[in-house]
Design an enzyme around this catalytic site. Structure first.
Site, short mmCIF file in Angstrom:
data_model
loop_
_atom_site.label_atom_id
_atom_site.label_comp_id
_atom_site.label_asym_id
_atom_site.label_seq_id
_atom_site.Cartn_x
_atom_site.Cartn_y
_atom_site.Cartn_z
N HIS A 234 1.09 -1.16 0.04
CA HIS A 234 -0.23 0.26 -0.32
C HIS A 234 1.08 1.17 -0.53
O HIS A 234 0.31 2.18 -0.93
CB HIS A 234 -1.01 -0.07 1.81
CG HIS A 234 -1.76 0.87 1.36
ND1 HIS A 234 -2.64 1.73 0.39
CD2 HIS A 234 -1.71 3.00 2.16
CE1 HIS A 234 -3.42 2.62 1.17
NE2 HIS A 234 -2.80 2.84 1.98
N GLN B 189 3.88 1.56 -0.81
CA GLN B 189 4.48 1.70 -2.64
C GLN B 189 3.28 2.18 -3.54
O GLN B 189 4.45 3.10 -4.18
CB GLN B 189 5.07 0.28 -2.77
CG GLN B 189 6.76 0.02 -2.37
CD GLN B 189 7.41 1.13 -2.22
OE1 GLN B 189 8.12 1.59 -3.33
NE2 GLN B 189 7.88 1.54 -0.84
N HIS C 6 0.74 4.33 -2.75
CA HIS C 6 0.50 4.99 -2.61
C HIS C 6 1.52 6.36 -2.97
O HIS C 6 1.17 7.56 -3.79
CB HIS C 6 -0.02 5.49 -0.84
CG HIS C 6 -0.94 6.32 -0.21
ND1 HIS C 6 -1.77 6.34 -1.31
CD2 HIS C 6 -0.92 6.53 0.70
CE1 HIS C 6 -2.66 7.24 -0.56
NE2 HIS C 6 -2.17 7.54 0.90
#
Length: 105
Positions: free
Chosen positions: A77, A79, A81
């Protein structure tokens, strides 16, 4: 997950999220013709991306030094984001330029 790794992952998520928020505000400012504000927002977005990259580099460095990294949904998550934020900031720069051109006419 080790506490230090968790802090880096959360820093990545937080800074990437802040970068995206600043980019959205830059577009909104440009839409109103507030180009100085838009420029400031984009600069802040870039600073947030730099901070997110620092957190990412910390994680990559640990792994490169041989530390095992447990890949969790939270890590993935973070990465995701970051990549979304980078794309969004790049697009926001383009939107601001388009609004400038429209305003000049």
């Amino acid at each position: 997950m080790e506490q230090e790794t968790l802090q880096a992952v959360m820093g990545l998520i937080m800074n990437a999220g802040n970068a995206k928020s600043e980019a959205v505000e830059a577009i909104q400012a440009a839409k109103k013709g507030e180009f100085t504000v838009a420029k400031e927002k984009l600069e802040t977005a870039n600073e947030c991306l730099v901070q997110a990259h620092h957190a990412q580099t910390e994680l990559l460095t640990k792994e490169a030094q041989g530390e095992e990294m447990q890949v969790t949904l939270l890590v993935v998550h973070s990465q995701d984001h970051l990549m979304t934020a980078i794309t969004f900031v790049d697009l926001a720069k383009e939107f601001v330029e388009v609004y400038k051109r429209i305003d000049e006419k």
